[in-house]
Design a protein around this motif. Structure first.
Motif, short mmCIF file in Angstrom:
data_model
loop_
_atom_site.label_atom_id
_atom_site.label_comp_id
_atom_site.label_asym_id
_atom_site.label_seq_id
_atom_site.Cartn_x
_atom_site.Cartn_y
_atom_site.Cartn_z
N ILE A 223 60.13 194.33 51.71
CA ILE A 223 59.07 193.42 51.27
C ILE A 223 59.61 192.00 51.43
CG2 ILE A 223 57.51 192.79 49.41
CD1 ILE A 223 57.17 195.68 50.41
N LEU A 224 59.23 191.34 52.51
CA LEU A 224 59.84 190.06 52.86
C LEU A 224 58.77 188.97 53.01
CD1 LEU A 224 62.42 191.30 55.53
CD2 LEU A 224 62.83 190.77 53.11
N HIS A 225 58.95 187.91 52.26
CA HIS A 225 58.13 186.71 52.44
C HIS A 225 58.63 185.98 53.68
CE1 HIS A 225 56.60 182.64 51.58
NE2 HIS A 225 55.68 183.24 50.84
N PRO A 226 57.73 185.42 54.49
CA PRO A 226 58.19 184.80 55.75
C PRO A 226 59.04 183.55 55.58
CG PRO A 226 55.83 184.47 55.44
CD PRO A 226 56.26 185.43 54.39
N PHE A 227 59.02 182.91 54.40
CA PHE A 227 59.72 181.64 54.24
C PHE A 227 60.66 181.56 53.04
CE2 PHE A 227 55.54 180.52 56.18
CZ PHE A 227 56.02 180.22 57.44
N GLU A 228 60.43 182.35 51.99
CA GLU A 228 61.13 182.12 50.73
C GLU A 228 61.70 183.42 50.17
OE1 GLU A 228 63.09 180.91 48.06
OE2 GLU A 228 61.91 179.18 48.77
N VAL A 301 35.97 186.74 43.57
CA VAL A 301 36.83 186.29 44.66
C VAL A 301 36.03 186.21 45.94
CG1 VAL A 301 37.65 188.62 45.28
CG2 VAL A 301 39.06 186.62 45.81
N GLU A 302 36.33 185.21 46.73
CA GLU A 302 35.73 185.07 48.05
C GLU A 302 36.74 184.39 48.96
OE1 GLU A 302 32.90 181.45 48.30
OE2 GLU A 302 32.75 182.17 46.21
N ILE A 303 36.52 184.49 50.25
CA ILE A 303 37.37 183.81 51.22
C ILE A 303 36.83 182.40 51.43
CG2 ILE A 303 38.20 183.78 53.60
CD1 ILE A 303 38.06 186.85 53.55
N ALA A 304 37.63 181.40 51.06
CA ALA A 304 37.21 180.02 51.23
C ALA A 304 37.51 179.51 52.64
CB ALA A 304 37.89 179.13 50.21
N ASP A 305 38.56 180.05 53.27
CA ASP A 305 38.96 179.59 54.59
C ASP A 305 39.88 180.64 55.21
OD1 ASP A 305 39.11 177.95 56.79
OD2 ASP A 305 40.22 176.34 55.80
N VAL A 306 40.06 180.54 56.50
CA VAL A 306 41.01 181.41 57.21
C VAL A 306 42.09 180.52 57.82
CG1 VAL A 306 39.36 183.24 57.67
CG2 VAL A 306 39.61 181.37 59.31
N THR A 307 43.28 181.06 57.93
CA THR A 307 44.41 180.27 58.41
C THR A 307 45.46 181.21 58.95
OG1 THR A 307 45.98 178.53 57.76
CG2 THR A 307 45.52 180.23 56.14
N SER A 308 46.64 180.71 59.17
CA SER A 308 47.79 181.53 59.51
C SER A 308 48.93 181.15 58.60
CB SER A 308 48.18 181.36 60.99
OG SER A 308 48.51 180.00 61.25
N PHE A 309 49.86 182.08 58.41
CA PHE A 309 50.99 181.85 57.53
C PHE A 309 52.20 182.51 58.16
CE2 PHE A 309 53.38 182.52 53.47
CZ PHE A 309 53.42 181.19 53.07
N GLY A 310 53.03 181.70 58.80
CA GLY A 310 54.12 182.28 59.58
C GLY A 310 53.53 183.18 60.65
N PRO A 311 53.98 184.42 60.76
CA PRO A 311 53.47 185.32 61.80
C PRO A 311 52.18 186.03 61.41
CG PRO A 311 55.21 186.41 60.61
CD PRO A 311 55.12 185.01 60.03
N TYR A 312 51.63 185.74 60.23
CA TYR A 312 50.50 186.52 59.72
C TYR A 312 49.18 185.74 59.79
CZ TYR A 312 54.35 189.19 57.73
OH TYR A 312 55.51 189.91 57.57
N SER A 313 48.11 186.46 60.12
CA SER A 313 46.77 185.94 59.89
C SER A 313 46.53 185.97 58.39
CB SER A 313 45.73 186.79 60.61
OG SER A 313 45.94 186.76 62.00
N ALA A 314 45.96 184.91 57.86
CA ALA A 314 45.84 184.79 56.40
C ALA A 314 44.49 184.22 56.01
CB ALA A 314 46.98 183.91 55.86
#
Length: 346
Positions: A223-228, A301-314
Motif C-alpha cells: 500500500i504505497l502513496h505515490p509521494f509521501e 458525495v459527488e465528483i467535483a473535478d477530475v485530475t491526475s495524481f502521480g501515475p493515477y487518474s484521480a
C-alpha cells in the motif's frame, strides 16, 4: 442543584495537566477538539507537527482518547497554526491506535466549530482553507444566520490503487476487495458477498471481519502513496451494502485503527468510493450519492473535478454532512494517578 453544592469551588493543584476540549459529533461519530492546554508544537508542515506530537505528547492522546476520559471509539483533533501562507488553520487527527492522515467527519465538524467559535471569520469567498496531513482541504459552510447548518469540503485527489483483487483471510476464506484512497487508504468489501449484515446488532462480527481483512491485505499487498511515505499504509476496511432507505445510494461501514467503528458514513471513505465508482461504474461529475452509516445517518458525495495524481487518474470529491456540539470539557491529569495515561479494555 443543592444550594450547598452550588457554592463549591475546587481548584486542581498547579502541577496537574489541564486540557480543554470542545466535543462534537458528525453523523454520530465523535470528535474531541483540543482547544487549550497544549505546548507549542513545532514543525514546518502538518506531518512534521504530527511526528513531534507522536514522539513527545502521545500521552495526551492516550489520556483523552482512552478510558476513563474517552472510550475505544473516541476520535480527536489537534488544531495547529496554518502551515501555508493563506491557510486559516492546520489540523491532524488521532484515535485509539495513533494518528490518521485524513478525516472527513472531523473536517465537517471543524468548519462549524471554526465559524461559530470565532476561530475563523466567514471569508468573503466562502472558502475555509485547512492544512491537513494529506494536503490542503478547501471547505465550505451553508449558513443560517450565524449558525452553520451544513458543511462540505473538497478532498485531496482520490484514486483507486487496487481493483478486483482477492486475498485469503484466515478463518474466513477468499475475499474480493478493492483499495482506494480518499486522503487515506481503505480496503473495500461488498458485505453481501460475505453474508455480512450492516446493522448495529452485528457490530462484533463487523469488527472481527474488518480486522482480519485489513491484516490479510497488509500482509499480501503493498500500500504505497505515490509521494509521501507517512501516508503509505492501509487505514481500515470499509464494508459496503444496500441502503436501508431506498432513496439512498448505499451503506458504508468503516472499521479502522484498533477495531474502531465509524458511526458516520466516513468522509474520507466516501471520497475513496467516489474514485471507485468513477472507475467501476462511470460515476459522472456532479452526480450526488447519498451514503448511509451504520446508524442510518448520511453523508453526500459527488465528483467535483477530475485530475491526475502521480501515475493515477484521480477525482476531487466533494463531501457534505452536518455536525453538532455535544459538550465542553476541562480534563485533569493527576501526575500521581497510576491510570493517568488511560487504558483500553478492547
Amino acid at each position: 442543584m443543592n444550594e450547598g453544592l452550588s457554592k463549591v469551588r475546587w481548584q486542581p493543584p498547579e502541577n496537574w495537566l489541564q486540557v480543554d476540549t470542545i466535543d462534537m459529533h458528525t453523523g454520530g461519530e465523535p470528535l474531541r477538539i483540543i482547544v487549550d492546554g497544549l505546548p507549542e508544537i513545532p514543525g514546518q508542515t502538518v506531518l512534521e507537527k504530527r511526528r513531534y506530537f507522536r514522539k513527545h505528547l502521545d500521552h495526551i492522546r492516550k489520556a483523552l482518547m482512552w478510558e476513563p476520559r474517552g472510550h475505544a471509539d473516541m476520535y480527536g483533533a489537534v488544531l495547529t497554526a496554518p502551515v501555508t501562507p493563506d491557510g486559516h488553520f492546520g489540523v491532524f487527527f488521532m484515535h485509539n491506535e495513533g494518528y490518521s492522515t485524513m478525516c472527513g467527519h472531523a473536517i465537517i465538524a471543524l468548519v462549524k466549530f471554526a465559524l461559530e467559535a470565532g476561530l475563523v471569520q466567514y471569508p468573503e469567498d466562502g472558502l475555509i482553507r485547512i492544512d491537513a496531513p494529506p494536503g490542503r482541504i478547501d471547505a465550505f459552510a451553508e449558513m443560517k444566520g450565524n449558525r452553520v447548518v451544513k458543511s462540505s469540503f473538497h478532498n485531496v485527489p482520490s484514486f483507486v490503487l487496487l481493483q478486483d483483487k482477492t486475498v485469503d483471510v484466515p478463518g474466513v476464506g477468499n475475499i474480493r476487495f478493492d483499495v482506494a484512497y480518499g486522503g487515506t487508504f481503505y480496503a473495500f468489501v461488498d458485505a453481501d458477498e460475505i453474508g455480512l449484515e450492516l446493522v448495529p446488532q452485528q457490530i462484533s462480527r463487523i469488527i472481527d471481519l474488518g480486522r482480519k481483512i485489513k491484516k490479510a491485505v497488509v500482509r499480501n499487498f503493498d500500500i504505497l502513496h505515490p509521494f509521501e511515505a507517512d501516508l503509505s499504509f492501509l487505514y481500515g476496511t470499509i464494508f459496503t451494502g444496500k441502503p436501508k432507505d431506498g432513496k439512498h445510494h448505499s451503506r458504508n461501514v468503516c472499521v479502522f485503527a484498533n477495531g474502531e467503528v465509524d458511526r458516520s458514513a466516513t468522509g474520507s471513505g466516501v471520497s475513496a468510493r467516489a474514485a471507485l465508482h468513477a472507475v467501476k461504474d462511470g460515476l459522472e461529475t456532479g452526480k450526488k450519492l447519498v451514503i448511509e452509516s451504520l446508524i442510518d445517518t448520511t453523508m453526500d458525495v459527488e465528483i467535483a473535478d477530475v485530475t491526475s495524481f502521480g501515475p493515477y487518474s484521480a477525482v476531487i470529491p466533494k463531501v457534505a454532512g452536518t455536525a453538532f456540539f455535544t459538550g465542553q470539557h476541562r480534563f485533569l491529569i493527576d501526575p500521581d494517578d497510576p491510570l493517568k495515561e488511560g487504558f483500553l479494555i478492547r
